[in-house]
Enzyme design. Sequence first.
Site, short mmCIF file in Angstrom:
data_model
loop_
_atom_site.label_atom_id
_atom_site.label_comp_id
_atom_site.label_asym_id
_atom_site.label_seq_id
_atom_site.Cartn_x
_atom_site.Cartn_y
_atom_site.Cartn_z
CG HIS A 277 -0.88 -0.09 2.72
ND1 HIS A 277 -0.11 1.33 3.28
CD2 HIS A 277 -0.27 -0.54 3.61
CE1 HIS A 277 0.27 1.40 4.44
NE2 HIS A 277 0.30 -0.62 4.55
CG ASP A 289 2.95 0.08 8.00
OD1 ASP A 289 2.27 -0.38 6.70
OD2 ASP A 289 1.86 0.22 9.13
CD GLU A 323 -3.05 -1.11 5.25
OE1 GLU A 323 -3.60 -2.30 6.23
OE2 GLU A 323 -3.06 0.13 6.19
CD GLU A 324 -1.51 2.14 7.50
OE1 GLU A 324 -2.03 1.74 8.36
OE2 GLU A 324 -0.12 2.00 7.88
CG ASP A 351 1.42 -3.37 5.01
OD1 ASP A 351 1.59 -2.75 5.35
OD2 ASP A 351 0.15 -3.69 5.51
CG HIS A 422 1.39 3.00 12.46
ND1 HIS A 422 -0.41 2.96 12.77
CD2 HIS A 422 1.54 3.03 11.40
CE1 HIS A 422 -0.30 1.45 11.89
NE2 HIS A 422 -0.08 1.74 10.95
#
Length: 462
Positions: A277, A289, A323-324, A351, A422
Site C-alpha cells: 500500500h 509501512d 490501507e491505513e 506489508d 506508525h
Amino acid sequence: MNRRHRAVAVAIAAAFLASPLRADSPPAWVNDYQAPATRLIDEATRDHFAWNRLALLTDTIGARLSGSPQLDRAIAWAVSEMKRDGLENVHTEKVMVPKWVRGNEGAEIISPSRHTLAMLGLGDSVGTPRDGVEAAVVVIHGFEELEAHAQSLRGRIVLLNVPFTTYPETSRYRRAGASRAARHGAVAVLVRSIGPDGLRLPHTGELSYAADVPRIPAAAISSEDADLIERISTRGEKVVVRLKMEAHLEPDVESANVVGELRGRERPDEIVVVGGHLDSWDVGAGATDDGGGCVVAMEALRIMNKLGLRPRRTVRVVLWTNEENGGRGGVGYRDRHRDELRNHIAMIESDNGVFRPLGFGVAGSDGVRQTVAAIASLLVPLGASSVTPGGDGADIAPSIREAHIPGLSLEVDGSKYFTVHHTQADTIDKIDPAEMAKCAAAMTVMAYVLSDAPTNVLSGIR
Ligand SMILES: [Zn+2]
C-alpha cells in the site's frame, strides 16, 4: 467455494496424499525453475536498487496520508517509475478516500506538576473544543476493568494503560477504547502506544467509533508517559491532563490504486498480483509501512522484465491506496476487477516490513500451501523458504475472500517492525539495503514461478 473449486480442491488433496511434498525434496517441475530463480535472485541482490528507490520516495515525498498532496505525488511518481521499468498497461484506478486532517495537537499534565506528553492523535479521531479538554485521569488496564469502573468515568479522561504484547491483542484498545469509554461518560481517551517500549515514541493508528455513542477525542501517548501518569495516580494523587486537538474529517477526495503489468506470453488473462500500500500515516516517512512493500512488489516485475523472463501468465503489480484509515483501495480493487477475480491465480502482499525475509504466509487450501512450499524451496539461498499461516493482508483480503483466491504475505523478521510502526521513526535508515534486496528477490521468485508454472500444477490451487 463453488462446485468447480470444490472438485479441484478434492483432486488436489488426493494428489498430495498420493505424493506428499517435503521442502527438501521438491517435485520435478520445481527443479526446472532452479536456473531462472538463481538468475532472479542474483539480479535482485547484486546492488541496492530497491533501497535507493525507496529512499527517493521517502526523502523527496515523505509521509503519504490519504487525501494529502504527498500521496498524490507518490501516485504520479509510481506511475512514472513503472513506465521507466518498461511495464505494460501502467495506469491508475480511481478510488474515493476519506480525508482526515490532524491539525495542531498537544497534551500536557497540568497537575500535580507540568509535564508535556509525547502524544499523537489517533487517526479518524475528532478534535477537542478550541480550548481543549481538561479533566482528571482514570487509569484503566483493560476492558473488564473499564466496565467495572463504569461509574467513575463520567467527565474524566480515561488512560488505557495496557502494555504491548501482540498487535492483535493490544491494538483493540486503540481501535475501540474511545467508544468504550464514551459509553460511560468519559470526555477523552489516552491510549498507551501500541508498540514495544522505547525512546518515548507515540504510535498513531486508526480508531473506530461506535455509531451509538458520542465521539470523543483520542490520542496515543508514549509508554513512558503512560507509566508516569500511572505512578502519580498510584500514589493517590489526582492527575489532571489538558488535551488539545484540531483533528477533523473533511469530505472524501479522489485517490487511486496504481497498476502495472507484464502481460503473460501464453495465458495473459490469468493473473498473479503482487503489491503493497502506497499510503502511510502522516508521521515519519512511511518507509517500513509500507513504502518498502510497494518497492519490492515493483521489483518483481522490473527484474523479470530486465532479464527477459516473461512468464506464461500476467503478473500485475498493484499499489493500493488508503490501507491505513479506510481500506478503500483494497475494496476498490475487488469491485473494479470483480469479473476477472476468478482468473486470479494468487495475490501476494508485502506489508510486514522489508527486514530479513523468512518466507511466505499462506491463506488457502493444503494444496495451495504445498505448492507455495515447493516454490519456496527455491528460496533456501535467501533463508526465506518457510511457509506459515497468514497470507490475508488487508489490501488483498476483500478480493481473496470474495473469490477464494490463494493469498500470500511476505513474512520477515518481525523484531523491529512494531518499534517504528506508525511513528516519526518510520524512516529508511531502519531498513538494511541487503535485507531489502533479499525481500525483493523472494517476491520476484515467488511471483515468477506462480505466474509461469505449468498449468497442470496450478490447476491444483485454483
Ligand atoms: Zn501497512
